[in-house]
Design a protein around this motif. Structure first.
Motif, PDB file in Angstrom:
ATOM      1  N   VAL A  37      -4.807  33.302 -29.158  1.00  0.00           N
ATOM      2  CA  VAL A  37      -6.115  33.275 -28.873  1.00  0.00           C
ATOM      3  C   VAL A  37      -7.108  33.685 -30.176  1.00  0.00           C
ATOM      4  O   VAL A  37      -8.162  33.060 -30.334  1.00  0.00           O
ATOM      5  N   ILE A 410      -6.735  37.363 -17.411  1.00  0.00           N
ATOM      6  CA  ILE A 410      -7.860  36.917 -18.179  1.00  0.00           C
ATOM      7  C   ILE A 410      -8.222  35.563 -17.638  1.00  0.00           C
ATOM      8  O   ILE A 410      -9.148  34.813 -18.016  1.00  0.00           O
ATOM      9  N   ALA A 411      -7.310  34.662 -16.798  1.00  0.00           N
ATOM     10  CA  ALA A 411      -7.458  33.601 -16.130  1.00  0.00           C
ATOM     11  C   ALA A 411      -7.861  32.434 -17.147  1.00  0.00           C
ATOM     12  O   ALA A 411      -8.643  31.628 -16.819  1.00  0.00           O
ATOM     13  N   MET A 412      -6.867  32.377 -18.226  1.00  0.00           N
ATOM     14  CA  MET A 412      -7.237  31.487 -19.447  1.00  0.00           C
ATOM     15  C   MET A 412      -6.069  30.280 -18.904  1.00  0.00           C
ATOM     16  O   MET A 412      -6.187  29.100 -19.765  1.00  0.00           O
ATOM     17  N   LYS A 437     -14.677  31.974 -11.956  1.00  0.00           N
ATOM     18  CA  LYS A 437     -15.925  32.013 -12.065  1.00  0.00           C
ATOM     19  C   LYS A 437     -16.449  32.491 -10.501  1.00  0.00           C
ATOM     20  O   LYS A 437     -15.842  31.964  -9.881  1.00  0.00           O
TER      21      LYS A 437
ATOM     22  N   ASP B  24     -17.133  38.967 -21.798  1.00  0.00           N
ATOM     23  CA  ASP B  24     -16.707  38.065 -20.707  1.00  0.00           C
ATOM     24  C   ASP B  24     -18.187  37.357 -20.090  1.00  0.00           C
ATOM     25  O   ASP B  24     -17.887  36.053 -20.011  1.00  0.00           O
ATOM     26  N   GLN B  25     -19.189  38.163 -20.066  1.00  0.00           N
ATOM     27  CA  GLN B  25     -20.358  37.382 -19.933  1.00  0.00           C
ATOM     28  C   GLN B  25     -20.854  36.571 -20.971  1.00  0.00           C
ATOM     29  O   GLN B  25     -21.596  35.520 -20.886  1.00  0.00           O
ATOM     30  N   ALA B  29     -13.835  33.570 -20.596  1.00  0.00           N
ATOM     31  CA  ALA B  29     -12.548  33.362 -21.199  1.00  0.00           C
ATOM     32  C   ALA B  29     -12.153  32.099 -21.353  1.00  0.00           C
ATOM     33  O   ALA B  29     -11.290  31.717 -22.162  1.00  0.00           O
ATOM     34  N   ARG B  30     -12.522  31.203 -20.421  1.00  0.00           N
ATOM     35  CA  ARG B  30     -12.045  29.918 -20.257  1.00  0.00           C
ATOM     36  C   ARG B  30     -12.511  29.090 -21.630  1.00  0.00           C
ATOM     37  O   ARG B  30     -11.963  27.796 -21.689  1.00  0.00           O
ATOM     38  N   LEU B  32     -12.201  30.288 -24.432  1.00  0.00           N
ATOM     39  CA  LEU B  32     -11.419  30.975 -25.672  1.00  0.00           C
ATOM     40  C   LEU B  32     -10.113  30.062 -26.005  1.00  0.00           C
ATOM     41  O   LEU B  32      -9.420  30.395 -27.139  1.00  0.00           O
ATOM     42  N   TYR B  46     -22.634  31.304 -20.368  1.00  0.00           N
ATOM     43  CA  TYR B  46     -22.480  30.031 -19.650  1.00  0.00           C
ATOM     44  C   TYR B  46     -22.525  30.341 -18.109  1.00  0.00           C
ATOM     45  O   TYR B  46     -23.380  29.550 -17.584  1.00  0.00           O
ATOM     46  N   ASP B  47     -21.910  31.085 -17.512  1.00  0.00           N
ATOM     47  CA  ASP B  47     -21.936  31.539 -16.306  1.00  0.00           C
ATOM     48  C   ASP B  47     -23.192  32.116 -15.504  1.00  0.00           C
ATOM     49  O   ASP B  47     -23.609  32.066 -14.321  1.00  0.00           O
ATOM     50  N   TYR B  50     -25.335  28.283 -15.713  1.00  0.00           N
ATOM     51  CA  TYR B  50     -24.961  27.179 -14.918  1.00  0.00           C
ATOM     52  C   TYR B  50     -24.071  27.541 -13.825  1.00  0.00           C
ATOM     53  O   TYR B  50     -23.238  28.679 -13.811  1.00  0.00           O
ATOM     54  N   ASP B  51     -24.249  26.873 -12.721  1.00  0.00           N
ATOM     55  CA  ASP B  51     -23.333  27.059 -11.544  1.00  0.00           C
ATOM     56  C   ASP B  51     -22.159  26.732 -11.677  1.00  0.00           C
ATOM     57  O   ASP B  51     -21.632  26.033 -12.261  1.00  0.00           O
ATOM     58  N   GLU B  52     -21.506  26.666 -10.327  1.00  0.00           N
ATOM     59  CA  GLU B  52     -19.741  26.292 -10.339  1.00  0.00           C
ATOM     60  C   GLU B  52     -19.858  24.570 -10.606  1.00  0.00           C
ATOM     61  O   GLU B  52     -18.837  24.297 -11.205  1.00  0.00           O
ATOM     62  N   ARG B  57     -28.734  26.772 -13.546  1.00  0.00           N
ATOM     63  CA  ARG B  57     -29.152  27.460 -12.504  1.00  0.00           C
ATOM     64  C   ARG B  57     -30.812  27.784 -12.499  1.00  0.00           C
ATOM     65  O   ARG B  57     -31.101  27.894 -13.381  1.00  0.00           O
TER      66      ARG B  57
END
Lengths: 471, 193
Positions: A37, A410-412, A437, B24-25, B29-30, B32, B46-47, B50-52, B57
């Protein structure tokens, strides 16, 4: 000569150039650990300048964050969550091949979470400087190494020069007196220390953990404690090496052998703080007062005993945290409905962690509304757990037994919770959205996580652990 | 990569008052799985934005704020805690931020920020309280004089690592600096062998 701390000693042994008012120290790095990563952009920086990796023999790589933990596909290939994840792993494979770096990849019996597999191989030794583009590098401090996480630009610095520019951090000693009670683990100790320090309380410091409660921990438990040092803001946590350390390391693949081993042990015995060493800060905790811990908010310092109540009245930060978690001020959290339980990670993905979970789960089934993932920290942990039949206990209880990786920490990689789900997790971070999320994370020990899986709600593990152990 | 030179910045603030804003805010991580360091501005916070379903938002703190006019991010205490991901300052820089101001900034984030020409500035609680209370205030940050100034209101000095300051002011390249230490590194290795 003025007395020195363990940290002073390891720091001074690695000074290529001392720090001045104008310039940071040039610090030599003994081991550089690399994962998929945080390395691709660093290798790209090298390529932009036409540079080589200075010490490929000091550099070791594995893949853990983006890798799937579900079984390989019918063609024998990993089933990645998405094309980016596959590309990222492939980029690491290509970079390691191009720059001559040993990679513990899919075909290796040693692949795993980098902070689990590196110590297993004896790559982590007392007195070393160890870095990785990963904040949980603090784990390796359990061996008396100075180990800390770095950013990707610094990864490129180490790749190219084997050195880093560093200002010397301040030092803090965290002393844990006495012994832990039965049913209380190193994870609970870590959460208690973080709650005491606050999530920024260690910022600017290197922590040395000392005291009877630390000395009586096994090696894997010491790694758990050091691992979460960054959760209090400190980049590195260290424990002086002792016989426990040496016994654990002896015979490991990269540990010194024969005469060299004897010679090194003699040297390592000097790696402890002098009697009158001075620290910039000190705190002391009584281990017997630590109970099994859980977190009630989305910050690792928002921890409390599992059987106590949430803060009330509470300040703005606590209130905000409780709101996110949908917990009520002044109420117990035991009994809160749990959707997912995750056991694994560089914090709690080692054999002793799985044994603790198995001890609780043996003879039970998890609650039907709970999804439970158990993810070994490495291929070696997986083999050892399966050799002991732990995987059968897990599967019989209704949990999923997965391939090694960082997984839901880390849910990646596709392992994640859905919005609003409550996760009891043995990992290290409960930040908003960390495990998916809108997911709500409660940090806990493997035993607490396992007990919560059985009840389907946040539960105290002690009743399960005080029962006579079934062989 | 050579650093962008940085001497003086005048811009408005963007205030995120929450304490412990972790990386993470700043970038979940997604995001990355990328192998690039470019274009991450769209993933910043991002979170929070934007919502789910990926829809903006109503609570998006950045809504209606022109990034070019708000280059100074004021965050609650302990900004940038959590992971070592340099993607966090990459995302903030790409979004348009050139300085982060808080009472306390996490170690690894601070180090990463300087390497990406984002100034990490720690201020007193009083100054911080004023900044939190007046979102959009115009500030001038003078790196040469190590001063942060709210015109007509107050002026405060701040501390910064001398070498990091030189890197930003003079465009000193830290990797080039380390490469120039090669003889000493080789001698060190020989001494230890």
């Amino acid at each position: 000569m003025s007395p020195k701390s363990l940290f002073d000693k390891v720091w001074e042994r690695h000074l290529v150039r001392v720090e001045t008012v104008e310039q940071p120290a040039v610090l030599y790095i003994d081991r550089h650990l690399v994962h998929e990563v945080t390395s691709p952009q660093a290798f790209a920086m090298l390529k932009e300048r036409g540079l080589r990796v200075r010490c490929p023999d000091r550099t070791f790589a594995t893949m853990d964050h983006s890798t799937p933990t579900v079984p390989l596909g019918p063609d024998g290939d990993p089933v990645y969550a998405n094309e980016d994840a596959r590309m990222q792993v492939q980029t690491l494979q290509e970079n390691c091949a191009e720059f001559g770096i040993e990679l513990f990849g899919w075909d290796s019996p040693h692949r795993g979470v980098i902070h689990v597999m590196a110590p297993e191989l004896g790559l982590t030794l007392p007195g070393m400087t160890i870095v990785c583009g990963d904040s949980h590098t603090a784990t390796h401090g359990a061996f008396g190494a100075l180990a800390f996480g770095i950013g990707t630009t610094e990864v490129s610095h180490v790749l190219a020069t084997q050195c880093l520019l560093q200002n010397k951090p301040r030092s803090m000693r965290v002393t844990l007196n006495g012994r832990l009670n039965a049913g209380v683990s190193a994870k609970d100790m870590a959460l208690a220390v973080i709650a005491a320090l606050g999530s920024g309380g260690g910022t600017g410091y290197v922590i040395e953990y000392a005291g009877e409660a630390v000395r009586t921990l096994g090696m894997e438990e010491r790694m758990t404690l050091c691992n979460m040092t960054i959760e209090a803001g400190a980049r590195a946590g260290m424990i002086a090496p002792d016989q426990v350390t040496f016994d654990w390391l002896k015979g490991r693949a990269h540990a010194p052998k024969g005469d060299a081993w004897e010679h090194e042990i003699e040297d390592w015995r000097a790696l402890k703080s002098d009697k009158n060493a001075v620290y910039d800060a000190e705190i002391t905790l009584e281990a017997r007062l630590i109970a099994p811990m859980i977190t009630y908010g989305p910050s690792p310092d928002q921890g409390m005993a599992v059987d106590s109540i949430t803060p009330h009245p509470c300040g703005a930060v606590e209130r905000q945290g409780l709101d996110y978690m949908r917990f009520t001020p002044g109420r117990p959290v035991m009994g809160e409905k749990v959707d997912v339980v995750f056991i694994g990670s560089c914090t709690n993905g080692r054999l002793s962690d799985l044994q603790a979970a198995a001890q609780v789960l043996l003879g039970h089934r998890i609650h039907p509304d709970v999804r439970m993932l158990i993810v070994p920290g490495s291929e070696q942990v997986r083999r050892e757990a399966e050799h002991e039949g732990l995987h059968e206990i897990f599967k019989t209880a209704g949990a999923e037994w997965r391939l090694p990786g960082c997984s839901m920490c880390i849910a990646m990689n596709g392992d994640m919770a859905m919005p609003g789900e409550l996760v009891v997790s043995t990992s290290n971070r409960n930040f908003e959205g960390r495990q998916g999320k809108g997911a709500r994370t409660v940090l806990a020990s493997p035993a607490t996580a396992a007990a919560s899986a059985i009840w389907g709600e946040i539960a105290d593990p002690r009743p399960f652990m005080e029962a006579p152990r079934v062989a | 990569m050579l650093l962008d030179k940085f001497s003086k910045l005048t811009s408005r603030t963007m205030v995120l008052a929450q304490e412990n804003i972790d990386t993470d805010q700043i970038i979940p991580a997604r995001f990355l799985t990328t192998t690039s360091r470019n274009g991450l501005g769209r993933a910043a916070f991002y979170d929070w934005r934007y919502d789910e379903a990926g829809m903006a938002r109503n609570s998006d703190p950045f809504a209606g704020k022109e990034p070019q006019a708000h280059q100074i991010l004021v965050g609650g205490a302990n900004f940038g805690c959590g992971s070592s991901r340099e993607h966090a300052p990459w995302a903030l820089a790409d979004f348009g931020f050139r300085a982060v101001v808080s009472t306390k900034i996490a170690d690894i984030f601070k180090s990463n920020a300087i390497k990406n020409s984002i100034l990490p500035i720690e201020v007193s609680s009083e100054t911080h309280a004023d900044l939190i209370a007046t979102p959009g205030a115009e500030l001038t940050i003078d790196l040469e004089r190590l001063e942060i100034l709210r015109p007509g209101k107050w002026k405060q000095s701040f501390e910064m690592d001398a070498f990091g300051r030189r890197c930003l002011l003079d465009g000193v390249d830290p990797l080039g600096f380390l490469q120039n230490c090669e003889d000493e590194i080789t001698q060190f290795e020989a001494r230890r062998a």
